[in-house]
Design an enzyme around this catalytic site. Structure first.
Site, short mmCIF file in Angstrom:
data_model
loop_
_atom_site.label_atom_id
_atom_site.label_comp_id
_atom_site.label_asym_id
_atom_site.label_seq_id
_atom_site.Cartn_x
_atom_site.Cartn_y
_atom_site.Cartn_z
N GLY A 12 -11.60 -10.71 11.11
CA GLY A 12 -10.43 -10.68 10.24
C GLY A 12 -10.72 -10.77 8.75
N THR A 13 -11.90 -10.30 8.31
CA THR A 13 -12.15 -10.35 6.87
C THR A 13 -11.23 -9.39 6.11
OG1 THR A 13 -13.92 -8.69 6.90
CG2 THR A 13 -14.58 -11.00 7.22
N ASN A 14 -10.87 -8.28 6.74
CA ASN A 14 -9.93 -7.37 6.08
C ASN A 14 -8.53 -7.97 6.04
OD1 ASN A 14 -11.08 -4.65 5.20
ND2 ASN A 14 -12.07 -4.98 7.18
N MET A 91 -9.35 -3.05 17.87
CA MET A 91 -10.25 -2.30 18.74
C MET A 91 -9.60 -1.79 20.02
SD MET A 91 -12.92 -2.04 16.96
CE MET A 91 -13.69 -2.80 15.52
N ILE A 93 -7.06 0.97 21.76
CA ILE A 93 -6.50 2.30 21.46
C ILE A 93 -4.97 2.23 21.45
CG2 ILE A 93 -6.29 4.69 22.31
CD1 ILE A 93 -9.09 4.22 21.39
N ASN A 108 -5.29 2.71 8.86
CA ASN A 108 -6.48 2.14 9.47
C ASN A 108 -7.60 2.14 8.44
OD1 ASN A 108 -8.33 1.34 11.63
ND2 ASN A 108 -9.13 3.43 11.55
N HIS A 110 -11.63 2.40 8.11
CA HIS A 110 -12.80 2.81 8.88
C HIS A 110 -14.04 2.67 7.98
CE1 HIS A 110 -15.11 4.83 11.97
NE2 HIS A 110 -15.71 5.49 11.00
C1 GAR Z 1 -14.35 -3.49 9.73
O1 GAR Z 1 -15.61 -3.13 9.23
C2 GAR Z 1 -13.52 -2.26 10.02
O2 GAR Z 1 -13.74 -1.24 9.10
C3 GAR Z 1 -14.05 -1.88 11.38
O3 GAR Z 1 -14.17 -3.11 12.05
C4 GAR Z 1 -14.48 -4.13 11.12
C5 GAR Z 1 -13.52 -5.30 11.31
O4 GAR Z 1 -13.91 -6.41 10.54
N1 GAR Z 1 -13.15 -0.97 12.03
C6 GAR Z 1 -13.57 0.06 12.78
O5 GAR Z 1 -14.73 0.28 13.02
C7 GAR Z 1 -12.45 0.95 13.30
N2 GAR Z 1 -12.98 2.17 13.83
P1 GAR Z 1 -12.89 -7.60 10.20
O6 GAR Z 1 -12.31 -8.10 11.53
O7 GAR Z 1 -13.76 -8.65 9.56
O8 GAR Z 1 -11.84 -7.08 9.28
#
Ligand code: GAR
Length: 208
Positions: A12-14, A91, A93, A108, A110
């Site tokens: 969940g850093t985003n 993650m 679909i 999203n 990516h």
């Molecule tokens: C992030 O790097 C995001 O871009 C990636 O998963 C990570 C989640 O990190 N998403 C994908 O690869 C989607 N295809 P987070 O939980 O720390 O935000």
């Protein structure tokens, strides 16, 4: 004010970047109304609780099929009167019924410069492993609308990040997050909530 749902599965850093942006007043026309996780133990849920954002858990295995899962997701989004859905490391679909119901309202993040290193199987650390394996010198992140093609929807924002000779998938993942994802995702959410993004013929444009 637009209600935002953030869908998560991991650290969940985003999500944290969105929470921080909201606290700093950088998403003036949006409000994170709920965080929906596809994993019961995702650390992202702790981040949401700390920020006093309502959380919901939607486990794929608790539904008979994708259609039932999608129906439950749509019901949740309707309950919170969501205007923008943000996939932040989600993650599971998402099916066509959700995509249709929220056309050009799901974004999203990516971790590559689409159309490189994207599509089925390219998620999380795998994306960075593939970039290093190919020997590219520049990678980055993309925020895009979600359509029925995996990672194929209209591109909203992109930012490049340099690859260093001594990078590992982990160091590269971290730098792409720090330098690109955490900046792009809140910016895209803010632009959307300001009504500044339009899509025509599959191309997203941002009003100056
Ligand atoms: C992030 O790097 C995001 O871009 C990636 O998963 C990570 C989640 O990190 N998403 C994908 O690869 C989607 N295809 P987070 O939980 O720390 O935000």
């Amino acid at each position: 004010m637009l209600n935002i749902a953030v869908l998560v599965s991991g650290g969940g850093t985003n999500l944290q970047a969105l929470i921080d942006a909201q606290a700093a007043g950088r998403i003036p026309n949006g409000k994170i109304a709920c965080v929906i996780s596809s994993k019961a133990d995702a650390f992202a849920l702790e981040r949401a609780k700390k920020a006093q954002i309502p959380t919901e858990i939607l486990l794929r295995k608790e539904f008979r099929d994708g259609a039932e899962y999608d129906a439950a997701l749509i019901a949740l989004l309707q309950r919170y009167q969501i205007g923008l859905v943000v996939l932040a490391g989600f993650m599971t679909i998402i099916g066509e019924s959700v995509i249709r119901a929220y056309e050009n309202r799901i974004i999203n993040v990516h971790p590559s410069l689409i159309p490189s290193f994207c599509g089925e199987g390219f998620y999380g650390l795998h994306v960075h492993e593939a970039a290093l394996q190919r020997g590219v010198k520049v990678t980055g992140a993309t925020v895009h609308f979600v359509n029925e093609v995996c990672d194929g929807g209209p591109i909203i924002l992109q930012k490049a990040v340099e690859i260093r000779p001594d990078d590992t998938p982990e160091t590269l993942q971290r730098r792409v997050m720090e330098q690109a994802e955490w900046e792009l995702l809140p910016r895209a959410a803010a632009l959307f909530c300001d009504g500044k993004i339009t899509v025509q013929n599959g191309i997203a444009s941002i009003a100056g």
